[in-house]
Design a protein around this motif. Sequence first.
Motif, PDB file in Angstrom:
ATOM      1  N   LEU A   5      -4.477   3.054   2.251  1.00 20.95           N
ATOM      2  CA  LEU A   5      -5.465   2.794   1.206  1.00 20.95           C
ATOM      3  C   LEU A   5      -6.534   3.878   1.196  1.00 20.95           C
ATOM      4  CD1 LEU A   5      -5.904  -1.092   1.517  1.00 20.95           C
ATOM      5  CD2 LEU A   5      -4.689   0.171  -0.279  1.00 20.95           C
ATOM      6  N   ALA A  12       0.830  -1.205   0.000  1.00 22.37           N
ATOM      7  CA  ALA A  12       0.000   0.000   0.000  1.00 22.37           C
ATOM      8  C   ALA A  12       0.863   1.254   0.000  1.00 22.37           C
ATOM      9  CB  ALA A  12      -0.943  -0.010   1.203  1.00 22.37           C
ATOM     10  N   ASP A  17      -7.409   6.524  -1.798  1.00 22.78           N
ATOM     11  CA  ASP A  17      -8.741   6.653  -2.401  1.00 22.78           C
ATOM     12  C   ASP A  17      -9.197   8.111  -2.456  1.00 22.78           C
ATOM     13  OD1 ASP A  17      -8.918   3.935  -2.764  1.00 22.78           O
ATOM     14  OD2 ASP A  17     -10.067   3.572  -0.927  1.00 22.78           O
ATOM     15  N   ARG A  58      -2.004  -0.005   6.876  1.00 28.22           N
ATOM     16  CA  ARG A  58      -2.452  -0.398   5.544  1.00 28.22           C
ATOM     17  C   ARG A  58      -3.797   0.234   5.206  1.00 28.22           C
ATOM     18  NH1 ARG A  58      -5.684  -4.336   3.455  1.00 28.22           N
ATOM     19  NH2 ARG A  58      -5.181  -5.014   1.323  1.00 28.22           N
ATOM     20  N   LYS A  59      -4.745   0.139   6.134  1.00 27.41           N
ATOM     21  CA  LYS A  59      -6.057   0.712   5.862  1.00 27.41           C
ATOM     22  C   LYS A  59      -5.977   2.233   5.721  1.00 27.41           C
ATOM     23  CE  LYS A  59      -9.171  -2.830   7.546  1.00 27.41           C
ATOM     24  NZ  LYS A  59     -10.379  -3.113   8.346  1.00 27.41           N
TER      25      LYS A  59
END
Length: 625
Positions: free
Chosen positions: A353, A250, A357, A349-350
């Motif tokens: 991401l 990521a 976005d 990671r989240k």
Amino acid sequence: MPATATTRRLTTAQALLTFLTHQFTPARTRLISATWGIFGHGNVAGVGQALTELGPAAMPFLQGRNEQAMVHAATAYARQSRRLSTHAVTTSIGPGATNLVTGAALATVNRLPVLLLPGDTFATRPADPVLQQLEVPYAGDVSVNDCLRPVSAYFDRVTRPEALIPAALAAMRVLTDPAGTGAVTLCLPQDVQTEAYDWPEDFFRDRVWRARAQEPDAHALDRAVEWLGAARRPLIVAGGGVRHGRAEDALGRFAERTGIPVASTQAGKGSLPYDHPCDVGGVGHTGTATANRLARTADLVLGVGTRWSDFTTASRTLFQHPGVRFVNLNVTDADAHKLNALALVGDARKGLLALGDEFSGRTPETYRTEFRTGKAEWEAHVSAVYAARDDKAAPTQAQVLGVLDALVDERDVLINAAGSLPGDLHRLWRTRSRDQYHVEYGYSCMGYEIPAALGVQLAAPGRPVWALVGDGTYLMNPTEIVTAVQERLPVKVVILDNRGYASIGGLSETVGAERFGTDYRFRAPDGTYTGAPLPLDLAANAASLGMRTLRAHTVADLREALADARASTVPTCVYVRTETGDTVSGPSGGDAWWDVPVAETATRPSAARARAQYDRHVAARRHHL
């Protein structure tokens, strides 16, 4: 509790070990995959008997030689396993238990899980004191194990068998907590270990522990995107949380799409391979010239999974842009708020991401050209430092790394923790895979490397594992060589002998202490250690512990010996005496300060000069408010 069909009668130690065999990760790997131990009167009849009862198929046992080293091995295993699995460590009471403290501190500082099971004095107090008991006149319930409280992420003393149930469950919760993990200590009084109890069968059912992956707050995410959009010279600083959060891919995609350069802390090095177009190398006191130039002029710094240690911030003198702002993505709230940052509390990671976005901007082409040119210049510098002008000469420390660099591939793992090597590795090493660079610099513990190599080798069988140590570090903790030989673990130990504490010797000169007490020499007539060098033979020492040993006197010898060691299927040591003129940060060029206070008053000219330089550096320090 009366015995029924739904209970099982076991000792407390038997119940604990049985419980541990039923704890799993979502991938169905064992959370506690083995137990290290040294037995004494405080654990041999309890945990020792329980391990015998279970057998090695149910709970593999590893025989250590030093309690601190056992914790290091277990911690390194956890790191190599990406915190999905770890080991337990059992000791007797007294010195066996207090020897755990340094290893526990290292694990907790680095947020790496390890389960400690020290024996303790009698809960029932049939005799007071018992052997190895510390008497505390003002507190009857204190033992030496209380030394482990401040260095543990969780601490409990199991004074009744039934108290094990909530304690064991709490221990598993903390071991799998991404924000709060570290050393987990369950003190086990020796009489309670052997006491029988009717345990509910549900205590022994399989449990799956899933580490949470928190999404960042939406409002904070919106502000972070706004700040990124306004930045013209953004910089990402990748810390160990990138690795722990499995966020390398990521991070790479986010950097490529946005054109933001990525610098790394010691724990974060390897988040991107060295040849990634956005990687600019280590940052801070041991960083590259390229990364530190970018840090000084960055108007926005996105920290991902970093604790912002003094080495990373150059003791708060590195980030000098007058309007610099920080965004911190971190699972730990306290770390996310450091440097007066916009806190993105959540999984690395989240979080990356989510940022990808929402943010569609890209850095200016001139900025991308600037850092890529700087990176190319730094790589040319590394190649020059690595190069050996004379194959028949003794190598410098940097040249040792250069020979190794030419030999390894992405499978190799390099382990280091202390001395002058962490600085040279952070600046110079070309990391090829996300787990190749294993430098423990949160606690920077001398003696970590050799036992850590065992832990990594157990977690990554079949891969070449290198423990790089100076002579000072080797003498701290070589005993697990015996365990490597016993377990037939083909670790490779490289001893770089620079005749003393080279790193601290160099630091000593910069603070006006004139290398006092840092060289390995005989005492001179004036009482100082400035006589002839000590006649140490560390290669012979390693050989006496059962390790195959190779000696390298020249660069050519070294090239041959390292290749031999890499191919070896038995524990192998390569010993080399390095030239001392180009060690501790000699090949650096990073030029970032580290705050080590200097004597404010002194009669010696060296100390006065050092204090004047110190005052100049202090003037550049700032609090980001």
